[in-house]
Write a protein that holds these residues in place. Structure first.
Motif: not given
Length: 160
Positions: A7-29
């Motif tokens: 799950r944490d690996s998936e969260r890291l993947g989600m964080a990277l997806d958010y970051y790459c799509s400019g959703k910095y707030h969501e990525a930062l959380i």
């Protein structure tokens, strides 16, 4: 335990997806949560610094980028430029011109041609802001209030 790590690996993947799509707030959380649990590597800390910059939390952006940048020398010039420039802009926003100057100088070493003028402009601004104030030579007197600059007329000279 394996499912928690998955799950944490998936969260890291989600964080990277958010970051790459400019959703910095969501990525930062997500990055913050994972960093508390695992202490992420310097590259992820640089991502966090960029997220903080876009969230306008400049002191945290500087904290993360200043710590991460020395460990990121192996990455591409354009990636390093992004880190240097974002760090510089964050210091600039905090009016920490000497720190910003150093970061802009680093950015200039890997700067894409289309950003060169912008970086040079910021460098000059920082140099002006960090230059020592020009002092009067010793023994020179300040002009008195009733002295006019050469060529200046009395304000009443044109009143008839």
């Amino acid at each position: 335990m394996a499912t928690a790590q998955t799950r944490d690996s998936e969260r890291l993947g989600m964080a990277l997806d958010y970051y790459c799509s400019g959703k910095y707030h969501e990525a930062l959380i997500l990055f913050e949560r994972l960093d508390r649990q695992y202490e992420l590597n310097p590259r992820f800390h640089a991502y966090m610094g960029i997220c903080y910059h876009y969230e306008q939390v400049y002191d945290m952006a500087c904290q993360y980028l200043d710590a991460a940048i020395p460990h990121l020398g192996a990455f591409s010039p354009i990636e390093r430029f992004t880190y240097y420039y974002t760090d510089a802009e964050s210091h600039f926003a905090l009016e920490e011109y000497e720190a910003a100057l150093s970061c802009y100088e680093q950015a200039l070493t890997v700067c894409p041609e289309q950003k060169r003028i912008e970086v040079m402009s910021r460098l000059e601004w920082c140099r002006k802001m960090t230059a020592p104030a020009v002092e009067q030579p010793e023994g020179a007197e300040e002009p008195s209030a009733d002295e006019q600059p050469v060529g200046a007329e009395e304000p009443s000279a044109h009143i008839h």
